[in-house]
Design a protein around this motif. Sequence first.
Motif, PDB file in Angstrom:
ATOM      1  N   GLY A  55      33.828  40.266  46.700  1.00 46.36           N
ATOM      2  CA  GLY A  55      34.477  40.386  45.398  1.00 46.36           C
ATOM      3  C   GLY A  55      34.132  39.234  44.476  1.00 46.36           C
ATOM      4  N   LEU A  56      34.013  38.028  45.047  1.00 46.64           N
ATOM      5  CA  LEU A  56      33.581  36.892  44.232  1.00 46.64           C
ATOM      6  C   LEU A  56      32.187  37.133  43.664  1.00 46.64           C
ATOM      7  N   LEU A  89      40.188  41.438  43.683  1.00 40.82           N
ATOM      8  CA  LEU A  89      39.797  40.169  44.288  1.00 40.82           C
ATOM      9  C   LEU A  89      41.030  39.378  44.727  1.00 40.82           C
ATOM     10  N   MET A 144      32.774  44.984  48.124  1.00 46.25           N
ATOM     11  CA  MET A 144      34.182  44.602  48.232  1.00 46.25           C
ATOM     12  C   MET A 144      35.039  45.838  48.428  1.00 46.25           C
ATOM     13  N   PHE A 173      36.852  39.761  50.140  1.00 44.26           N
ATOM     14  CA  PHE A 173      37.101  38.754  49.104  1.00 44.26           C
ATOM     15  C   PHE A 173      35.805  38.057  48.693  1.00 44.26           C
ATOM     16  N   SER A 213      39.471  47.455  43.312  1.00 43.18           N
ATOM     17  CA  SER A 213      38.031  47.201  43.426  1.00 43.18           C
ATOM     18  C   SER A 213      37.229  48.477  43.223  1.00 43.18           C
ATOM     19  N   THR A 273      30.889  44.196  44.000  1.00 44.29           N
ATOM     20  CA  THR A 273      32.134  44.941  43.827  1.00 44.29           C
ATOM     21  C   THR A 273      32.145  46.196  44.690  1.00 44.29           C
TER      22      THR A 273
END
Length: 188
Positions: A100-101, A10, A114, A97, A173, A111
Amino acid sequence: MVASAAIPGLFFCLAATVLLVFVSVSVPTWNEISFLNVGTGADQIRYGVFGFTGSKTSVGYDFLPAGSADLNTNIIQNLTKTLVLHPIAAGLSGIAFIFGLCGAAYHRVGTILMSLFAGLATLVTLVAFILDMVLFGITRNRIRDAGIPAQYGNANWLTLGALVALLIGFCASACGVFGRYRRRKDIV
């Protein structure tokens, strides 16, 4: 609930996004970031993604000085149009990103997405970096052959830094996909 293995990916995707945004707003928008610096002093011309010092913002441009006609061929001008890959890569790494959050806070699917977008952003950034080095390497050598001082700017190295950050972010990731997403039941 949090996948701690995805957290480094991330942060690397965020770092790559910031670097690629800096590159995307290079000359003529931000004079401190450029791919190629030609000349010295007040007469220095800097080349960026969407133009050069004193030009209007556009996709694709011709190189100055006027004495170098071998630089303004169709191939070289079309290569300047490929510089639009930098904002595209910035967008893809920004999307990575954001996913990813979601992945770090909520669910494994974030994920996974991401990882996919970071991989795609890595490929686009790799192509952009290779095209940068080809385009500005040829241009720099031809301008130097004409007796005019020319050197690489900092945008080339910012792109390389973003490429490395995306590569590490992709690997982290991808490993984060296998992280723990459930709370452990504590044995009392």
